[in-house]
Structures are given as C-alpha cells and as structure tokens.
Design an enzyme around this catalytic site. Structure first.
Site, PDB file in Angstrom:
ATOM      1  N   ASP A  13      67.571  75.747  68.159  1.00 33.89           N
ATOM      2  CA  ASP A  13      68.965  74.955  67.982  1.00 33.89           C
ATOM      3  C   ASP A  13      69.781  75.993  66.810  1.00 33.89           C
ATOM      4  O   ASP A  13      68.984  76.334  65.869  1.00 33.89           O
ATOM      5  CB  ASP A  13      68.699  73.901  67.355  1.00 33.89           C
ATOM      6  CG  ASP A  13      68.106  72.537  68.470  1.00 33.89           C
ATOM      7  OD1 ASP A  13      67.177  73.285  69.007  1.00 33.89           O
ATOM      8  OD2 ASP A  13      68.557  71.655  68.506  1.00 33.89           O
ATOM      9  N   ASP A  20      64.124  80.676  67.020  1.00 34.81           N
ATOM     10  CA  ASP A  20      64.370  79.124  66.735  1.00 34.81           C
ATOM     11  C   ASP A  20      65.252  79.093  67.982  1.00 34.81           C
ATOM     12  O   ASP A  20      65.650  79.718  68.522  1.00 34.81           O
ATOM     13  CB  ASP A  20      64.793  79.062  65.282  1.00 34.81           C
ATOM     14  CG  ASP A  20      65.504  77.455  65.281  1.00 34.81           C
ATOM     15  OD1 ASP A  20      64.903  76.530  65.671  1.00 34.81           O
ATOM     16  OD2 ASP A  20      66.411  77.607  64.851  1.00 34.81           O
TER      17      ASP A  20
END
Ligand code: PLP
Length: 600
Positions: free
Chosen positions: A16, A14
């Site tokens: 963020d 991922d």
C-alpha cells in the site's frame, strides 16, 4: 544505522502506497473512510499500536470476497508509474522480489501477480469467508497484524539462506522498523512522503528511477537497461519485459493445485480470444507446441476428403500437412495477394464434393491478405452445410475479433508468438460441438496430436504431457493484462479490454497504409478489403528492401522482407500484439528517412 550498498539478492516491497498508490483499507472503508483513515494514519505515524488497530478496523469493515476483488482491481489499476518496469528489471538482474504487506492477502496477491511476483513470495494477512463469500474472520495469528510484526518477519527472512542479502522498500513507520534487519531500507515517497520515515532512512527515493539506483549496482543497471530490439516481423513479435519476467517465476508441478489454478486463470479468456459463448458446446484448449502442431491436430480430427484453399505459404502448409498424414486433400489455388472467390470455391465444393472439411488461413502472413470469414461462412452454410471449416487464425486471433458462430468456424487455432505477443512455444485452439462429435468417429487419430485428448486434458486440468509451464505463466499474465486494458489505459470489463486492443491494431493498420501512400507505395493485396489489419504487406515499388531493413536494424527495429518469391518485391510489418502507436510512429519515421536516402 546499518546500510550497505548493492548488490542484493532479494528486494522486498511493501504494497500500500509503495507498489500501488492506494491504501487498501481506505478503499474498503466506504462511509467509514475518515474514521478508519484517522486510525490508519495514527498507526503509520507510530502513535497507536498496530495490534489494537488491526482487528478494530476489520471488525468495522467486514470485507466480503467481492469487496476484496474490487480492491484488488484498484490496486492493480493504481500500480505506481515505472514500477512494473522496475520489478521486471530486478527480476532480469536475477533478484528475487517479495511483497510483505499488512494488507489483505486476497487483494495483495493480485498486485504481486500483475508484477510477475510468485504467490509464495507474498506475505500478507489472509481472510476467512463463509460459503457465500461474506467476511468471517482474519488470520489472527499472522505476525503482520501485530506491532513489531514486520521487523520480526524481515529478521526471519534475512536468516533464510535462499534469500541472501535483502533490501526493503516501503513508505510507512512499520516499514522503517525493518531497517536494522536488512542490508538497506529505502523510504519510498512516490505516493506519500512521510517526514518521520524519510528522516529515519539512510536511503530515500521519490521516483522509481531513484529507487532503481538504490537497488542495483551501476553495472546491473546498465545490463538490465540494454535497449530492447523491437521485432516488427510477423512473428515472433515484441514481448514486453514483464511478460518475459513472468517466465522466470519458480517452477511448479504440473499435477499440483497451482497448475490447476494457473489454467483456471487462463481458461475464461479463451472464450473472448476465439469468440464463443457458454452453452454452444465449444471447447477451447492450450497446447504445448507451435501453431503448426495444432494444424496437424485439427486435420487429424476430420474425415479424409479435404479442400484446402491455397493463397499463400501458410495456406499451402494446410495442404502439405494433410497430404503428409495421408488425407485425400485437394488444393483450391488462388493467386497470391487474393482471397478466394466464394462463387468459384462453393462451385468446386459442390462439383467435386462432398468434402469433410475446408481449410483456410484467415490472415495469410506471407501476403498480408485477410480472408473475410463472415461471407465465407454464409456461402458454406448455403452450399455445403455439412463441410467443416478449419481456420488457421495465427496472425489474427488476439489481434482482431473472431466469432466462431458468426464465422461458421469448426476449428480455430493460433500460436503464442503472433498477435498474443508471447514467446513462441504454445498453441491455442477452440473446436465446435460438431467438430468434436465427428472427431470421435475418426479411427486413427495419433496419440500426441489427438485434438480430443488435448481438449479433454485442458478441460480436466490434466494435460496429457508436461506442459511448457513457464509459458503458461506468461500467457496468464498477458491475458489478464489484455482483459484489464493494461496497454489501453484501462478497460470497463474484459470484453472492453479486448475491443480496445483490436481497435489499436486497426488504427495502426490505417496509419501504416496512409504512410505507405505518402511514400508513393501501395499494399500488396489486390483489394482494400483484403488488406490484413495486423500484418501489412507493402509492394516495394523499386525500393531496396534489404538496404532499408539494414538501416532499420541499426536503429533496433526489425521488419520482414517479402516471403518466398515475394522477397525483394514486398516487405512486411506486423503491427499487432503489444506494439503501441508511438512505437509505430518511430518505425515509420525511420523507414521514411531510409527511403529518402535511397531516392536522393
Ligand atoms: C506463423 C504462422 C504459422 C506457423 O506457426 P508456427 O508457430 O511456426 O507453427 C501458421 N500460420 C500462419 C498464418 C502463421 O503466420
């Protein structure tokens, strides 16, 4: 719950709060920050459906292209400590690395690039701008804008044969939902530790160090972590892991748009590398080949009468190449360890002239002698203004500032493996307007080494032959890193990034010379202002250079003996490229011990 141990073929991250310490949408929000942060948090905790929140947030923010470029910079600046090294080690262990993010593609792609991840391995939501770069819409059909989108995407990726066994690393609720579709889900809490996600994950990590233990087998870890040998020889020099990994990006076609984009990324940096501005008619280029190939190119583009300043081994190469290709080259001999006397040099140019060009080596790697270019340019302007100046800047460019106009340079060249700290195999150059005009008039120019064909090919994004594409990938990453001050604790702008790099090299030279002094040694160049800021050549003064080098090698550090006749009488250290001051301290400490052992 499904969880199986490494090895994996692919690791998906991922973005963020996992790769990077920020939430992109919060950065974009400005005054709307708290309103949107509340929405984001509710979505991450699973209280709100993603599809309702996604469009809502974007419609409020309406990010412009410029705003996304700012977010991209923030993403890259806040890459989680240790993440670059971890991704590089994963790639060195043969893993494919993907980024899957509900964030916006124009920004997420830049984090991925900074980590050496290929564009096609980035899955994020694209944005549509109008012609002025204002926000129009987002990619509404993208699965990552919907709730359940991430697990659906991971299910699809897991079904792909080329990706094999997948591990997923993330921090949020939507990341956790992927756990039934991957071999392992690791909850990563270096930025935020979400209780619900940690509770639901079979594997958790708070640092990149812990993360690595979940992603690689002990064997893979040992192999990926084997100590790097540190090269202080004046080329090839030490190359960082991330740069090495960039060479392993998937191959692209050299006539494909991706190649144009890659050269587009590289090209603007050449102006700062060689110090030229728009509107001067100067053109830069990258060529596949070692630096010497461009020495030959430079000579092919000028008339037959040449004066070659010969004050070391590489300066002598200018003369040899010129003679080999049939030029009427005269050598202007200068004692090794010295820079040319300008009075004598210009007298010779006038007395035996006119000459089409003068060749010099700005930083003579064999002797550690810097030839100050500004006074040389001034002397040429005054006494032989029609004579072109060809400069071998191989251990200087990327290590110290060059200014083509102030330094009166008509052709400047360097190689990738010296102060740019890349693997060998690329050469870079820039040519003045008048050089290019004269080159057009030279009859037989060679095909492969024709300087104008090389420069035109670069400019038109149509290299005449197949370029070393993997090296271009490494070059693009390195130039981006220099411009943003990746090794210098950040930079205000690209010029600041380069200046900080130059300043680091200058400080390392001062440290090197102070160390030599403390050992009772002195620099080989005859004058202090001739001492190279990038390559120190130190007179051995009775030290057994071979023995000292062997001691250093046992500790993983490689320095150079003296060149040619200077073997055993001098030793050389290339304190340029990506060496840090802390690395130099380690080297000098070990060298001091080695010398002390000899003197006991
Ligand atoms: C290393 C070096 C060269 C030769 O570079 P290659 O890449 O081996 O062709 C030329 N000039 C100087 C000053 C150098 O240090």
């Amino acid at each position: 719950m499904k969880d199986s141990a490494p090895p994996y073929d692919t690791v998906v991250f991922d973005c963020d709060s996992t790769l990077s310490a920020i939430e992109g949408i919060d950065e974009l929000a400005g005054d709307l920050r708290s309103e949107l942060a509340a929405l984001t948090e509710r979505a991450m905790n699973g209280e709100l459906a993603l599809e309702d929140v996604y469009g809502l947030r974007l419609e409020r923010v309406r990010p412009s292209r410029a705003a996304l470029e700012r977010v991209a910079r923030r993403y890259v600046e806040t890459i989680v400590p240790g993440m670059r090294e971890l991704v590089a080690r994963l790639e060195r262990s043969g893993k494919r690395v993907l980024v899957v993010s509900g964030g916006l593609l124009p920004a997420v792609r830049e984090v991925a690039r900074a980590l050496g991840v290929a564009d096609r391995d980035v899955h994020a939501v694209d944005v549509v701008f109008d012609a002025h770069g204002a926000y129009r819409d987002f990619e509404r059909s993208h699965p990552l804008t919907r709730s359940g989108g991430k697990p659906a995407l991971l299910a699809a990726l897991s079904a792909r044969e080329d990706l094999g066994r997948i591990a997923f690393v993330g921090d949020g609720a939507t990341d956790l939902e992927t756990r039934t579709h991957v071999a392992r889900f690791v909850a990563f809490g270096a930025v935020v530790r979400r209780a619900a996600v940690f509770a639901g994950a079979a594997a958790t990590a708070l640092t990149t160090h812990e993360l690595e233990q979940h992603l690689l087998t002990p064997d893979e870890r040992a192999r990926a972590r084997r100590p790097m040998q540190r090269l202080w020889i004046p080329g090839p020099t030490h190359v960082r892991e991330e740069i090495l990994a960039a060479q392993a990006l998937p191959m692209i076609g050299h006539r494909a748009p991706q190649m144009d984009a890659l050269i587009d990324r590289i090209d603007p940096h050449l102006a700062l590398l060689f110090g030229y501005r728009h509107g001067q008619g100067v053109r830069g280029a990258v060529a596949t080949g070692s630096a010497t190939s461009l020495m030959e190119s430079a000579l092919i583009g000028v008339g037959p009468r040449l004066l070659c300043v010969v004050n070391g081994a590489f300066a002598k190469r200018w003369h040899e190449v010129a003679r080999t290709i049939g030029r009427d080259a005269v050598s202007f001999d200068v004692a090794w360890g010295e820079a040319p006397d300008l009075e004598r040099l210009t007298d010779r140019l006038v007395k035996d002239g006119p000459f089409d060009a003068v060749t010099v080596v700005a930083n003579e790697t064999s002797t550690g002698v810097l030839t100050p270019l500004a006074p040389l340019a001034a002397a040429l302007r005054e006494r032989a203004p029609e004579t072109l100046l060809l400069v071998d800047a191989v251990t200087l460019a990327g290590g110290q500032p060059i200014d083509m106009e102030r330094h009166g340079i008509d052709f400047v060249l360097t190689g990738s493996q010296k102060a740019l700290a890349l693997p060998p195999g690329l050469a870079l150059c820039a040519a003045s307007k008048r050089y290019q005009e004269r080159a057009k008039k030279v009859a037989s120019r060679s095909w492969y080494l024709d300087p104008l064909r090389i420069i035109d090919g670069h400019e038109k994004r149509a290299t005449p032959t197949t370029p070393a594409i993997s090296l271009y990938q490494a070059l693009a990453l390195q130039l981006d890193d220099i411009a943003r001050g990746a090794l210098e604790g950040g930079a205000r702008d690209a010029a600041d990034g380069w200046n900080k790099r130059f300043a680091r090299h200058t400080r390392m030279q001062a440290r090197m010379l102070a160390w030599a002094h403390a050992q009772g040694l002195c620099a080989f160049p005859a004058r202090a202002d001739w001492c190279s800021p990038t390559v120190s050549c130190i007179a051995a003064n009775g030290i057994d250079v071979g023995r000292m080098s062997a001691d250093l090698e046992a500790a993983g550090h490689h320095i150079s003996n003296g060149y040619g006749d200077l073997k055993g009488k001098t030793f050389r250290v290339g304190h340029f490229g990506d060496h840090l001051e802390s690395d130099l301290e380690e080297l000098l400490g070990l060298a001091a011990e080695a010398i002390a052992r000899q003197r006991r």
